[in-house]
Scaffold this motif. Structure first.
Motif, PDB file in Angstrom:
ATOM      1  N   GLU A 280       0.832  -1.110   0.093  1.00 26.87           N
ATOM      2  CA  GLU A 280       0.033   0.119   0.104  1.00 26.87           C
ATOM      3  C   GLU A 280       1.030   1.430   0.145  1.00 26.87           C
ATOM      4  OE1 GLU A 280       0.374  -2.241   2.357  1.00 26.87           O
ATOM      5  OE2 GLU A 280       0.743  -1.276   4.273  1.00 26.87           O
ATOM      6  N   HIS A 313      -8.013  -4.963   0.889  1.00 30.14           N
ATOM      7  CA  HIS A 313      -7.025  -4.831   2.105  1.00 30.14           C
ATOM      8  C   HIS A 313      -6.078  -3.774   1.740  1.00 30.14           C
ATOM      9  CE1 HIS A 313      -4.131  -6.206   5.201  1.00 30.14           C
ATOM     10  NE2 HIS A 313      -3.480  -5.974   4.368  1.00 30.14           N
ATOM     11  N   HIS A 317      -5.761   0.475   3.794  1.00 25.71           N
ATOM     12  CA  HIS A 317      -4.366   0.867   4.397  1.00 25.71           C
ATOM     13  C   HIS A 317      -4.134   2.484   4.012  1.00 25.71           C
ATOM     14  CE1 HIS A 317      -2.776  -2.580   6.363  1.00 25.71           C
ATOM     15  NE2 HIS A 317      -2.325  -2.943   5.188  1.00 25.71           N
ATOM     16  N   GLU A 347      -2.113  -3.676  10.557  1.00 26.24           N
ATOM     17  CA  GLU A 347      -2.616  -4.906   9.805  1.00 26.24           C
ATOM     18  C   GLU A 347      -3.888  -5.726  10.343  1.00 26.24           C
ATOM     19  OE1 GLU A 347      -0.949  -5.360   6.990  1.00 26.24           O
ATOM     20  OE2 GLU A 347       0.034  -3.851   7.391  1.00 26.24           O
TER      21      GLU A 347
HETATM   22 ZN    ZN Z   1      -1.409  -5.118   5.037  1.00 27.12          ZN
END
Ligand code: ZN
Length: 492
Positions: A280, A313, A317, A347
């Motif tokens: 990210e 995901h 971020h 995370e």
């Molecule tokens: Zn991650």
């Protein structure tokens, strides 16, 4: 510092004027980064950095050895060659490469340093960096550069504004994630960055083999795709757009004006090279995949779902941790990976958001069942770990994971699993106490706003309050859940 705000103050006495003038001059320091790539020397990238005003000697130039959210060491200084520094009159200055560490010290510069130039060996970089997610690459019709793998800075000037000029082969489109365009200019691109972090966190792409799509999402998004095998471009766009809109809806607002998904589908460089990783960035994501991730007529729906989750995901971020983060994440230490106490938040809470975003988009029963299955798999993973990892206090494991997250993925996976399970337990608490009127998502939205306003890391002691207050539950209840997970996890 805003330039305009200083002008009214200059009307004061001479002494004050001088002080503010000095502040004004220092605030005006800026840098021009010029990047040149030519097919005449296809493995070499030339970079020059010019200071608007000569820098005082001694000046130290630094190349990153750490990547934001990389949670590991990456020795990019190994690929820097032919480093030179020049005085304002153009005189070459003596430079000493530090024996240890990614530094070049410019010594004999009484009149200051106005420019440094160096080259990056892209061929060695790709050969020696085995994780595709951390590589920059050059091909006959394409170049893809990760900012932090090729750009460095003069120590002490990380916060100063930067103009970027990229020059490529004259018939190549040149794209930068700092100022993305559907039809990039040929041979050149220009952009600006507020500071070194923004530049390092961006990507520069060029070449006739680069495909660009502009998607009609809100905010606008781009797909920049390079593939070494046939793949269905529009399907990548469809899967990405589905993910992007869901994430923006979940958080309610976007912390960027545009976003770029940079996808590379690559033939393996060697048997040791690893593909399939993503990373990210503040307003982009890099998805560096192997040939098995190309889309063909036979690609099953399950692959699209897997890729959608991967997009969700990494897009999430951009909110967590890019806008709300614990101590150690920012300001970033580029020379060494920072020790972070809250990798489980970065995370785990981002993964929890991903789980919710996916589950919310399914029919209610199906979504609930999927969410439970996913959380159970995290629980099973944690339970299957050796006791010293499974039972290690989460802050301690976080510090270890912040330097070896993927090298020993037991640390990384345990961190995000426990973080997501903690988030789920807090979410259930909030739903229960508010009769289903509020959920952790509402806290996360408020926390992102808090992060944007405060621009500082939260202290761990603040976290229960930041979660509890926006949804009107008791801070002590959230603290109890959090502290239990930070200790060793539930039931121990
Ligand atoms: Zn991650």
């Amino acid at each position: 510092m805003k330039r305009e705000a200083l002008f009214p103050l200059l009307a004061g006495r001479a002494g004050i004027l001088i002080i503010f003038f000095a502040a004004f001059v220092s605030a005006q320091q800026s840098f021009l980064y010029s990047v040149s790539y030519s097919t005449d020397s296809p493995a070499r990238l030339k970079v020059s950095i010019s200071a608007a005003q000569p820098l005082k000697s001694p000046a130290a130039f630094v190349i990153p050895r750490a990547i934001p959210s990389g949670y590991g060491l990456q020795l990019y200084d190994r690929f820097v060659m032919n480093f030179r520094a020049y005085s304002p009159s153009g005189k070459a200055l003596a430079v000493v490469r530090a024996e240890d560490g990614p530094r070049w010290n410019v010594a004999d510069a009484e009149n200051g340093v106005s420019k440094v130039v160096y080259e990056v060996d892209l061929d060695r970089l790709e050969s020696e960096v085995l994780s595709a997610a951390d590589q920059s690459i050059a091909r006959s019709g394409y170049v893809g550069l990760l900012g932090y793998s090729v750009f460095g800075y003069i120590d002490g000037y990380q916060d100063h504004p930067i103009n970027l000029n990229v020059n490529g082969p004259e018939d190549w489109p040149v794209f930068t994630t700092l100022a993305p365009k559907y039809l990039p200019d040929k041979g050149r691109a220009e952009a600006s960055a507020a500071d070194f972090f923004e530049l390092a966190d961006s990507q520069v792409l060029m070449g006739p083999d680069l495909e660009i799509f502009r998607l009609d999402t809100k905010p606008a998004s781009f797909i920049a795709l390079y593939s070494e095998t046939e793949t269905n471009f529009s399907q990548h766009s469809t899967v990405f757009a589905r993910a992007f809109e869901k994430v923006v809806n979940y958080f309610g607002d976007a912390p960027f004006d545009f976003y770029t998904a940079h996808i590379q589908i690559l033939k393996p460089k060697s048997e040791l090279h690893r593909y399939g990783f993503s990373m990210e960035h503040s307003k982009s994501g890099t998805f560096y995949l192997g040939l098995d991730r190309a889309y063909t007529k036979e690609t099953p729906e399950a692959e699209f779902v897997r890729d959608e989750l991967n997009f969700i995901h990494h897009i999430a971020h951009s909110w967590i941790p890019k806008k709300v983060y614990g101590k150690g994440y920012l300001p970033f230490t580029w020379e060494l990976p920072p020790l972070i106490d809250t990798v489980w938040f970065n995370e785990g809470f981002a993964r929890f958001a991903m789980i919710e975003i996916r589950a919310d988009s399914m029919p209610a029963d199906e979504g609930k069942a999927w969410r439970e299955r996913y959380l159970s798999s995290l629980r099973e993973y944690v339970e299957s770990q050796p006791a010293f990892i499974r039972d290690m206090p989460l802050q301690e494991l976080s510090r270890i994971g912040s330097v070896m997250y993927s090298e020993d993925f037991r640390t990384g996976r345990t961190l995000f699993s426990k973080g997501a399970l903690m988030a789920d337990e807090i979410d259930r608490l909030i739903r229960e106490r508010t009769n289903g009127k509020k959920r952790l998502r509402d806290s996360l939205r408020a926390m992102v706003n808090w992060g944007v306003e405060n621009k500082r890391p939260f202290a761990l002691e603040e976290l229960p309050g930041l979660i509890a207050k926006p949804v009107g539950v008791k801070e002590s209840d959230v603290r109890e859940v959090m502290e239990r997970w930070l200790a060793t996890g539930p039931g121990r």
